[in-house]
Design a protein around this motif. Structure first.
Motif, short mmCIF file in Angstrom:
data_model
loop_
_atom_site.label_atom_id
_atom_site.label_comp_id
_atom_site.label_asym_id
_atom_site.label_seq_id
_atom_site.Cartn_x
_atom_site.Cartn_y
_atom_site.Cartn_z
N PHE A 254 -31.52 -41.76 -68.38
CA PHE A 254 -31.32 -41.06 -67.11
C PHE A 254 -29.93 -41.38 -66.56
N GLN A 255 -29.21 -40.32 -66.18
CA GLN A 255 -27.80 -40.52 -65.84
C GLN A 255 -27.57 -41.44 -64.64
N VAL A 256 -28.48 -41.34 -63.62
CA VAL A 256 -28.28 -42.26 -62.48
C VAL A 256 -28.27 -43.70 -62.92
N TYR B 102 -4.91 -28.08 -71.74
CA TYR B 102 -6.27 -28.37 -72.23
C TYR B 102 -7.29 -27.53 -71.46
N SER B 103 -7.36 -27.77 -70.14
CA SER B 103 -8.43 -27.18 -69.33
C SER B 103 -8.34 -25.66 -69.28
N GLU B 104 -9.52 -25.05 -69.16
CA GLU B 104 -9.60 -23.60 -68.98
C GLU B 104 -10.57 -23.33 -67.84
N LYS C 239 -5.17 -20.89 -69.73
CA LYS C 239 -5.31 -22.31 -69.43
C LYS C 239 -5.17 -22.46 -67.93
N THR C 240 -5.74 -23.54 -67.39
CA THR C 240 -5.61 -23.70 -65.95
C THR C 240 -5.35 -25.17 -65.60
N TRP C 241 -4.99 -25.39 -64.35
CA TRP C 241 -4.67 -26.73 -63.84
C TRP C 241 -3.45 -27.34 -64.52
N ASN C 242 -2.55 -26.50 -65.05
CA ASN C 242 -1.39 -27.08 -65.74
C ASN C 242 -0.44 -27.71 -64.75
N THR C 243 -0.41 -29.04 -64.79
CA THR C 243 0.45 -29.75 -63.88
C THR C 243 1.90 -29.49 -64.24
N MET C 244 2.67 -29.03 -63.27
CA MET C 244 4.11 -28.79 -63.42
C MET C 244 4.43 -27.82 -64.55
N ILE D 228 -2.32 -23.03 -55.33
CA ILE D 228 -1.95 -23.81 -54.15
C ILE D 228 -3.06 -24.80 -53.84
N MET D 229 -2.65 -26.04 -53.60
CA MET D 229 -3.63 -27.12 -53.42
C MET D 229 -4.06 -27.26 -51.96
N ALA D 230 -5.08 -28.09 -51.77
CA ALA D 230 -5.64 -28.29 -50.42
C ALA D 230 -4.59 -28.76 -49.41
N HIS E 73 2.34 -27.07 -54.26
CA HIS E 73 2.24 -26.39 -55.54
C HIS E 73 2.59 -27.35 -56.65
N GLU E 74 1.60 -27.82 -57.37
CA GLU E 74 1.90 -28.68 -58.51
C GLU E 74 1.17 -28.22 -59.76
N VAL E 75 0.16 -27.37 -59.59
CA VAL E 75 -0.58 -26.92 -60.78
C VAL E 75 -0.54 -25.39 -60.89
N ASN E 76 -0.85 -24.93 -62.09
CA ASN E 76 -0.70 -23.51 -62.39
C ASN E 76 -1.80 -23.02 -63.33
N ILE F 4 -10.79 -36.67 -60.33
CA ILE F 4 -11.20 -35.45 -61.04
C ILE F 4 -10.41 -35.26 -62.32
N TYR F 5 -9.06 -35.39 -62.22
CA TYR F 5 -8.27 -35.03 -63.41
C TYR F 5 -8.33 -36.08 -64.51
N GLY F 6 -7.85 -35.66 -65.67
CA GLY F 6 -7.85 -36.59 -66.82
C GLY F 6 -9.26 -37.02 -67.19
N GLY F 7 -10.25 -36.17 -66.92
CA GLY F 7 -11.64 -36.55 -67.13
C GLY F 7 -12.15 -37.18 -65.85
N SER F 8 -13.06 -36.50 -65.15
CA SER F 8 -13.52 -36.97 -63.85
C SER F 8 -14.18 -38.34 -63.98
N ASN F 9 -14.35 -39.01 -62.85
CA ASN F 9 -14.96 -40.34 -62.91
C ASN F 9 -16.39 -40.29 -63.44
N GLU F 10 -17.09 -39.21 -63.14
CA GLU F 10 -18.43 -39.07 -63.70
C GLU F 10 -18.36 -39.01 -65.22
N ILE F 11 -17.38 -38.26 -65.72
CA ILE F 11 -17.23 -38.17 -67.17
C ILE F 11 -16.80 -39.52 -67.75
#
Ligand SMILES: Cc1cc2nc3c(=O)[nH]c(=O)nc-3n(C[C@H](O)[C@H](O)[C@@H](O)COP(=O)(O)OP(=O)(O)OC[C@H]3O[C@@H](n4cnc5c(N)ncnc54)[C@H](O)[C@@H]3O)c2cc1C
Ligand SMILES: Cc1cc2nc3c(=O)[nH]c(=O)nc-3n(C[C@H](O)[C@H](O)[C@H](O)COP(=O)(O)OP(=O)(O)OC[C@H]3O[C@@H](n4cnc5c(N)ncnc54)[C@H](O)[C@@H]3O)c2cc1C
Ligand SMILES: Cc1cc2nc3c(=O)[nH]c(=O)nc-3n(C[C@H](O)[C@H](O)[C@H](O)COP(=O)(O)OP(=O)(O)OC[C@H]3O[C@@H](n4cnc5c(N)ncnc54)[C@H](O)[C@@H]3O)c2cc1C
Lengths: 398, 380, 398
Positions: B276-278, C128-130, C157-162, C203-205, C209-212, C379-386
């Motif tokens: 379980f992921q949690v 990488y990201s799409e 592709k998306t989120w291309n930094t610079m 355009i970011m929050a 402008h840093e990603v494309n 989030i970037y470079g693989g989110s913390n959850e990942i």
């Protein structure tokens, strides 16, 4: 919208308070405020007094012998009793099996079992969990095999709170091993004096004994003790779960807990003043206090919806989660308030009738044991992880 | 810069690991905890034989010239086994203060027997009102002829039931909570006028409340300078804190390993609950917390003998904050992930949890040390 | 065990500091110090100075033209650059595609691409990201079809930094749509000037402008731009990930951030005194500082074991998670320090040349945009959850 109480509700609260003051034994009350263990008599004497007044089964409708209170009265009743230091009503009879019996039981069963619950003549305990079936309750394996007009029950229940005080146990048992997990389960009432029932204590991390293993070895149970139809026990189990959700947040006792904590902070010396003068500590109490208030308002919102005939909304589902976390936090801060004097282990001091004297202040001996013991609140009755899974599925549709 | 262990230090680590494996299997520990004195003479003798009781002392004091890193190494292993022998009060606190402040005669009389395992100490500083303020001392020592007379109360004195000598922090002058005016005395534990109330602690150690009623000691009982003990005490306590941090790190490793094993094997809903992921993410957080605890312990062990007292004190407090935070997280998480089994007395998890809890309360909890660190950082 | 630098390490440290002081242009240094946006030319000037010294690719081994720093030297180099307010080195060339090329590329490719990376004459970005493939990178769909000695690339592709500053992009593309997700992916280098490539800003929050987004419409890419074998691009991707883990914790930058936060807390007033004298705020900073120290010592432990020939152990995996949380916490506390003056939105002031007057203190308007922007680090470079998913699987075996 109005937060103020109507005059008739004020009068009601006064009645409850007067009753508690007249009927709650001072010794029991003292245990509450000193965090000591109750013995069986503390609970039973108090519950019998409530029973005589017709208040023990306070959530029941009139037609089953309850007082038929509105939600405001229930709210006041719970709060006043907590303020007065009454022990919690042991839920297994009045809050759990009672409602199951009056909802799913036959007329004979109602007549036979409800009076003993209302009066606290009979003590009940709950036989759901098994060693292999905790969070995954539906995987339970205690089996009941039909033989004439009896079931022969074999298996093991565990974590059974107060089984050592129980006269009867209500159990989920497997009556049809072939059916899908949830479908082969039945709801059985078992007299603890039946031959083949053995109770063995489980010692908890704080050294206390509340929970037990219950072994069932060829226990003969009359078919007449089955509630509802065979194979439909899961319906009773789910009903009970829903019934349990409200009130399980323990807001009244947490309010009392915050008050006790402030008292302890006032009594604890710190740097020539008291801990109540330490802003870092009082800020932590304040934070906790606000959590309790948020929880109480959530509960009141639910009650208010119910008073207007609505069903409790999604906000109820997280009450148990937040309630248990708050209870734990109270015990944690209480222990921190006591500081190094939380270290001495004085199990004897947790019972009233001891002539041991406390090492350090009177409030110190229960502080660490309560903190340890209260880790249970996020585990029992469906762990918080399971509660969140339920909210995620049922409320958020995930 | 090099943070790796030397070969000798690795050998020490191996030996301590072996000791814990041989002597402190969980059921063994339960038996030791249930004995009258709560620890085993034979284990203490073995620690002496292995040189652990003397390793952190200089050769001229009869020791083997190690330091806080050696203490860290063994304490960490002791944490893994929840070792009960009174190493902290005797060696780190008692021995530490004697080595630091003792006269030549005191050192000669006390250190070699301690190193040989023949003498034990207890450090009595806390009083009912002290909380975590080391200067909040009111037990009074008054001049009496050539010597002194001690009267007052001391609380939660670890190892007092077994100690041969109690090292008592007393007020010889100054007002309540003043740092100046404190004096250390080495008092024979059996001295006339001392009454002891012994008890076990939540985590199965032994401690006592001590009442001193006109306890007479000679002038030679004074450890260090009269009225000037505060610095010695603070420093000794900071060393003890760092040692405790190492112990806590060991506890966290053990409790995490036990929990990881449990969630891999306990099945519910037809799968190990570790699926379980949690629980997976919580387990990851536990390991990250333990890593941070280990890092801060190492930092503090490296800095606790620094020349600059601010550096030393910040190091000890910083590590104690981390240990409080990480210990609570790992302990509570381990219990939760064990479900009902976690709150029983039966498995080792609840015992690690209790020890981690008590470590936070010793010598100042997380909040206390956060305040201390913050004030030191501000002043710098 | 020893915390102190050896004489050689001390000498190296002095050398790095002297170099940075002599070669980092003051205008760039001021922008970094004051939190202003940098433009492409700022980065290039600094990176080219480092390139001349041979230090730009400071993590590379000698045989590929790196300086072959020891772990301690790497630590020293990173810390001094941060302390001296040097801009962060853009990682896409130096830390990402460079090592992939020298590990998996052929000799011609090494000869062609490495030198411009070492000297910072070419700007790289990462494709990488799409839109449909973020955390689940292996589901990517940008496809490359072989046509003679070229691939024809189509997709986005998306989120291309610079990406808007880039000369080249390295992409993961699908070369075998029938294979299992991970097995049909290839690693391609693409010249951004190739016809068919369009870059569109996101355009970011915080308004920046840093990603494309980068669109590929029948883009012709020579087969010689394939790194490694066809359909083995996932190996390069995973290698890059492992390579990235160290240093990603951004400890030196966080140390600088805490120092800046303290400066702000000294400048801000609270009840007639500097905010830093507010006990509870000071304790929040203290807590953060302890977190940074814990992270730094974890990194030092890893470096030290690497210096003795060890491999980075499980402890590295948590570095990105904790590092990103700490970066966020710094911006959060900085914003809290500024209080209501964080509200005015003055995007023009984020650029150096603006002659707009700040509202409130000069640092105030940056606080909220930075807080908003830094949410990206988890989030970037693989989110913390990942990341936690990876640790759970690879390290804990769950
Ligand atoms: C140091 C100190 C701290 C205090 N802290 C608090 C506090 O935090 N909060 C407070 O209200 N008062 C507090 N008090 C006051 C008082 O002691 C308690 O509120 C009192 O009611 C005792 O509660 P209990 O948990 O022991 O018993 P009960 O709440 O009556 O529970 C008894 C037992 O029932 C079982 N049980 C309970 N619920 C379930 C369930 N859903 N399913 C299965 N089994 C269940 C458990 O095994 C539990 O131990 C404190 C007093 C002191 C001196
Ligand atoms: C003090 C106490 C009193 C109790 N009293 C009673 C009683 O009177 N009668 C009775 O029948 N039972 C009682 N219980 C049992 C209680 O209901 C169970 O302990 C509880 O349901 C959890 O089951 P478990 O202990 O087997 O833990 P497990 O189910 O093994 O769970 C272990 C851990 O895994 C997590 N987990 C499990 N499944 C999932 C999932 N799908 N997703 C995410 N996480 C998951 C849990 O949250 C927990 O953290 C009591 C328990 C305690 C501690
Ligand atoms: C500022 C910025 C710069 C970037 N720069 C680049 C760049 O230069 N080049 C490039 O290729 N990419 C870049 N990225 C993309 C970045 O790598 C992705 O944003 C990231 O991998 C997450 O993907 P997503 O945004 O699609 O979120 P999603 O994958 O949709 O995730 C949404 C949420 O779901 C969670 N989630 C997803 N799967 C799981 C799971 N299995 N278990 C638990 N939680 C899960 C995530 O953690 C997240 O919280 C950048 C992103 C940002 C914000």
């Amino acid at each position: 919208m109005d937060l103020a109480l109507k005059p008739e509700h004020k009068a009601f609260a006064d009645d409850v308070r007067a009753f508690a003051r007249a009927n709650l034994s001072p010794a029991t009350k003292a245990k509450t405020f000193s965090g000591k263990h109750y013995d069986k008599d503390d609970h039973i004497q108090w519950q019998k007094a409530l029973g005589r007044q017709g208040w023990l089964a306070y959530t029941w409708p009139k037609k089953y012998g309850g007082p038929g209170w509105d939600v405001t009265q229930r709210f006041l009743f719970e709060n006043v009793l907590a303020e007065e230091g009454a022990p919690r009503i042991i839920p297994f009879g009045p809050k759990m099996v009672g409602p199951v019996i009056y909802t799913f039981g036959s007329d004979e069963q109602k007549e036979r079992f409800l009076p003993g619950i209302r009066s606290s003549e009979v003590s009940w305990c709950q036989g759901y969990s098994e060693p292999g079936a905790g969070s995954d309750l539906a995987s339970l394996r205690t089996k009941a095999v039909r033989e004439g007009d009896h079931y022969i029950v074999n298996g093991q229940k565990t974590w059974t709170s107060f089984a050592h005080w129980g006269d009867w146990i209500f159990c989920l048992v497997r009556t049809s091993p072939e059916a899908k997990a949830q479908e082969g389960i039945s709801f059985l009432l078992i007299d603890m004096k039946t031959p083949g029932v053995t109770v063995r204590p489980i010692v908890m991390l704080d050294g206390a004994h509340h929970v037990n293993d219950v072994f069932l070895d060829n226990v003969k149970v009359p078919v007449a003790n089955r509630i509802g139809k065979e194979g439909e026990g899961w319906t009773c189990a789910k009903f009970l779960l829903a019934n349990e959700r409200l009130g399980i947040a323990e807001v009244p006792s947490s309010k009392r807990g915050v008050r006790s904590l402030r008292d302890i902070a006032r009594a604890e010396p710190a740097n020539g003043a008291t801990l109540a003068d330490d802003p870092a500590f009082t800020a932590q109490i304040a934070d906790l206090d606000l959590q309790v208030q948020a929880l109480e308002m959530s509960e009141l919102r639910a009650l208010s919806t119910m008073a207007l005939g609505g069903a409790p909304g999604p906000e109820v589902s997280s009450l148990k989660i937040r309630g248990s976390e708050i209870q734990q936090r109270i015990t944690e801060l209480t222990m921190e308030a006591v500081g190094e004097y939380a270290a001495p282990y004085q199990p004897g001091m947790l019972f009233q009738d001891t002539n041991e004297t406390p090492v350090g202040p009177d409030h110190a001996p229960p502080a660490a044991p309560r903190y340890f013991n209260f880790r249970k609140t996020s585990i029992y009755g469906g762990s918080n992880e399971i509660q969140k899974n339920i909210v995620s599925k049922m409320v958020l549709g995930l | 810069m090099d943070l790796s262990l030397s070969d000798e230090q690795k050998q020490l680590q191996d030996a301590a690991e072996r000791f814990v494996r041989d002597k402190y299997a969980f059921e063994n520990r339960r038996k030791i905890a249930a004995t009258e004195k709560g620890w085993l003479t034979e284990n203490w003798a073995q620690m002496a034989e292995l040189g652990w009781l003397g390793m952190a002392f200089s050769e001229e004091d009869g020791g083997y010239g190690g330091g806080p890193i050696e203490t860290m190494i063994v304490m960490e292993q002791f944490g893994k086994g929840l070792v009960l022998e009174p190493f902290l009060p005797t060696v780190v606190l008692g021995g530490g203060m004697i080595a630091k402040a003792g006269s030549k005669a005191q050192k000669e009389a006390l250190l070699p027997p301690m190193i040989e395992g023949k003498k034990q100490f207890a450090f009595a500083w806390l009083e009912r009102q002290s909380r975590y303020n080391l200067a909040d001392v009111s037990l009074k020592a008054t001049k009496e002829g050539n010597g002194w007379s001690l009267s007052g109360h001391k609380g939660v004195v670890y190892n007092a039931p077994s100690a041969d000598h109690i090292i008592v922090l007393a007020r010889t002058s100054g007002s309540a909570r003043e740092e100046k005016g404190l004096t250390l005395f080495v008092v024979d534990a059996k001295a006339k006028g001392i009454t002891r109330r012994d008890y076990p602690t939540q985590d199965a150690l032994r401690a006592s409340e001590l009442t001193f009623d006109k306890v007479s000691v000679g002038a030679d009982a004074v450890l260090g300078k009269v009225d000037d003990a505060f610095g010695v005490v603070e420093d000794a306590v900071d060393h003890a804190i760092v040692a405790l941090c190492a112990e806590a790190t060991g506890c966290m490793d053990a409790i995490n390993a036990a929990t990881l094993e449990y969630i891999k094997t306990r099945k519910q809903f037809g799968v190990p609950i570790g699926k379980f992921q949690v629980l997976q993410h919580r387990m990851v957080d536990c390991f990250t917390n333990a890593q941070e605890a280990r890092s801060m312990t190492l930092m503090a062990s490296l800095k606790i003998d620094d020349k600059d007292s601010v550096v030393r004190r910040k190091a000890a407090s910083g590590a104690k904050v981390q240990i409080g935070k990480s210990g609570k997280f790992c302990g509570q998480s381990a219990v939760q992930m064990h479900g009902g089994m976690g709150v029983t007395d039966e498995l080792s998890v609840s015992h690690y949890f209790k020890r981690l809890t008590m470590i936070d309360l010793m010598f100042g909890n997380q909040q206390h040390h956060l305040t201390r660190y913050s004030n030191l950082a501000m002043a710098a | 065990m020893d915390l102190a630098f050896t004489p050689e390490e001390q000498k190296f440290s002095d050398e790095v500091r002297a170099f940075v002081r002599a070669n980092l242009a003051t205008d760039i240094r001021d922008k970094v110090k004051n939190g202003k946006h940098l433009i492409r030319d700022d980065y290039m000037r600094w990176q080219q100075a480092l390139g001349k010294q041979g230090w730009l690719v400071y993590t590379w081994p000698k045989k590929h033209g790196g300086p072959g720093f020891t772990p301690a030297e790497r630590y020293i180099f990173e810390n001094i650059c941060a302390e001296e307010y040097a801009p962060g080195i853009i990682p896409f060339g130096t830390k990402m595609v460079g090592p992939v090329i020298y590990t998996f590329g052929n000799d011609e490719q090494k000869a062609k691409y490495l030198e411009p990376i070492r000297k910072s004459t070419v700007w790289w970005c990462q494709g990488y990201s799409e839109p449909g493939s973020g955390s689940d990178l292996a589901s990517l769909r940008t496809k490359a079809e072989k046509q003679g000695d070229h691939y024809i690339v189509n997709g986005s592709k998306t989120w291309n930094t610079m990406g808007h500053w880039a000369d080249w992009i390295f992409c993961l593309v699908r070369t075998d749509p029938k294979a299992k997700p991970q097995e049909g992916i290839s690693f391609l280098l693409i010249d951004m000037k190739t016809p068919g490539i369009t870059v569109k800003p996101i355009i970011m929050a915080d308004g920046g402008h840093e990603v494309n987004e980068v669109f590929f419409d029948n883009v012709k890419v020579p087969l010689t731009n394939l790194i490694g074998k066809e359909n083995e691009g996932w190996t390069c991707a995973k290698f890059l990930l492992a390579n990235e883990r160290l240093g990603i914790a951004a400890v030196p930058q966080s140390k600088r951030g805490v120092a800046a936060l303290k400066d702000i807390a000294r400048a801000e007033q609270d009840n007639g005194k500097p905010l830093i004298e507010n006990q509870s705020f000071a304790e929040k900073i203290a807590d953060l500082e302890i977190q940074v120290t814990a992270l730094e010592y974890t990194e030092l432990r890893v470096l030290s074991s690497m210096a003795h020939g060890g491999q980075p152990g499980p402890e590295v995996s948590g570095l990105k998670v904790r590092g990103s949380e700490i970066q966020q916490r710094i911006t959060e506390l900085t914003m809290e320090a500024v209080g209501e003056y964080a509200a005015p939105y003055l995007p023009g002031l984020l650029w150096q040349g603006s002659n707009e007057e700040p509202v409130g203190p000069a640092y105030a308007h940056l606080a909220a945009p930075r807080y908003f922007n830094t949410r990206k680090t988890t989030i970037y470079g693989g989110s913390n959850e990942i990341q936690k998913g990876i640790i759970s699987k690879m390290v804990l075996g769950l």
